[in-house]
Design an enzyme around this catalytic site. Structure first.
Site, short mmCIF file in Angstrom:
data_model
loop_
_atom_site.label_atom_id
_atom_site.label_comp_id
_atom_site.label_asym_id
_atom_site.label_seq_id
_atom_site.Cartn_x
_atom_site.Cartn_y
_atom_site.Cartn_z
N LYS A 278 0.87 -1.17 0.00
CA LYS A 278 0.00 0.00 0.00
C LYS A 278 0.91 1.23 0.00
O LYS A 278 1.98 1.22 0.62
CB LYS A 278 -0.88 -0.01 1.27
CG LYS A 278 -1.76 1.22 1.44
CD LYS A 278 -2.81 1.36 0.35
CE LYS A 278 -3.60 2.67 0.49
NZ LYS A 278 -4.37 2.97 -0.74
N CYS B 42 -2.54 9.67 -6.73
CA CYS B 42 -3.71 9.38 -5.89
C CYS B 42 -4.75 10.48 -6.06
O CYS B 42 -4.46 11.66 -5.82
CB CYS B 42 -3.31 9.27 -4.43
SG CYS B 42 -4.78 9.00 -3.40
C1 SIN Z 1 -6.29 5.74 -2.00
O1 SIN Z 1 -5.75 5.34 -0.96
O2 SIN Z 1 -7.10 6.68 -1.97
C2 SIN Z 1 -6.01 5.09 -3.30
C3 SIN Z 1 -4.60 5.23 -3.65
C4 SIN Z 1 -4.38 5.70 -5.04
O3 SIN Z 1 -5.31 5.79 -5.85
O4 SIN Z 1 -3.22 6.00 -5.36
#
Ligand code: SIN
Length: 312
Positions: A45, A131
């Site tokens: 993540k 993001c």
């Molecule tokens: C998110 O955590 O909002 C998604 C991450 C991303 O789209 O890079």
């Protein structure tokens, strides 16, 4: 023998399929699940410097043709993922994994990357410039000036293999402008694409996720043509040292095949992994191998980037 072996950033992987950052990668347990599946590697993540709770729930929703999310970068913080990766370097030194990261500001991004540089981490780093879900923070890679400035500074101190995760672009001029920037730097790869930002999905006259009044990144089947266009546009424009990771709309082996045909060296699976679970890696690998066998291709090199055009 048909093989889906691939290389990325100078590292070797038994399989070209892996998770997309955001799916099955929040905790060590999830990452270990991907590691021990048919996937060739995993990406964490996206880590910020410190732990983040992310946006309020509901913030992810599967929908018939894909998904919508506004997670808001929930994550355990850099140290958590870096510690796990360093542990794996001891226990599984023959394998390479990917650390995704971004700061909540350019300064924080540099702080994080300097910590990675100073650490013993030997794998690949993916800087997430795309993001769409942090309220008040635009997708960095839509701002070419800022993107160029960040990369300029990064490469004054960062010497490890680094790639960037990109949002989808929709205009040929933007492909040209973005590629001209990326070609200035010793990037190992670009990853095309993150979700299509700020879509809206409605059910019973109501949005299906809470943050940003329902606006969220769209993934899955909806986005394959856009993902393929971005993979191929950058494959055509980037210097050969910069490889492409293809992400978006991979439900089947045929979808993975098309990403590779467009130029991808690695293919990431997001929404399908979320919907189907870890067995998706084995199914899609088998489907990809069956297509390769039928066409007489033994390795990805036999067809990578060899998309045919319609000539006069
Ligand atoms: C998110 O955590 O909002 C998604 C991450 C991303 O789209 O890079």
């Amino acid at each position: 023998m048909v093989s889906t072996h691939t290389t990325l950033g100078g590292f070797s992987f038994d399989n070209c399929l892996m998770n997309a950052a955001g799916v099955w990668c929040m905790t060590k347990e999830e990452l270990a699940g991907v590691k021990d599946s048919a996937a060739g590697t995993f990406v964490t993540k996206t880590a910020t410097l410190d732990y983040r709770a992310g946006n309020p729930e509901p913030r992810y929703q599967n929908v018939p043709l894909g998904s919508i999310n506004s997670m808001g970068l929930p994550n355990q913080g850099l140290a958590y993922y870096l510690d796990y990766l360093l542990e794996l370097q001891e226990t599984e030194p023959e394998r390479t994994f990917v650390l995704s990261l971004v700061g909540m500001s350019p300064d924080e991004t540099h702080t994080i990357l300097k910590q990675v540089e100073a650490s013993d981490f030997k794998g690949l780093t993916e800087l997430n410039l795309s993001c769409p879900n942090v309220p008040g923070k635009p997708q960095i890679a839509y701002d070419f000036e800022t993107t160029e400035a960040i990369l300029h500074e990064v490469f004054t101190y960062f010497t490890k293999p680094l790639g960037i995760k990109l949002p989808p672009y929709f205009d040929i001029v933007h492909f040209d402008q973005a590629a001209a920037i990326f070609n200035q730097f010793p990037l190992a790869f670009v990853n095309c694409v993150n979700s299509i930002g700020n879509g809206l999905y409605i059910e019973d006259e109501q949005v299906v996720i809470k943050p940003k009044n329902g606006f969220g990144g769209i993934g899955g089947e909806y986005i394959k043509p856009t993902a393929l266009a971005n993979v191929h546009a950058f494959y055509q424009r980037l210097k050969p040292e910069i490889q492409i990771v293809g992400t978006g709309g991979v439900l089947t082996g045929r979808d993975a095949f098309e990403h590779i045909l467009c130029g991808a060296s690695m293919v990431q699976i997001g929404t399908t992994l979320q919907k189907e679970g870890l067995s998706a890696f084995e199914r899609i690998t088998n489907e990809l191998k069956a297509i390769m066998k039928e066409k007489g291709y033994e390795s990805l090199d036999d067809f990578r980037g060899k998309l045919r055009y319609i000539e006069d």
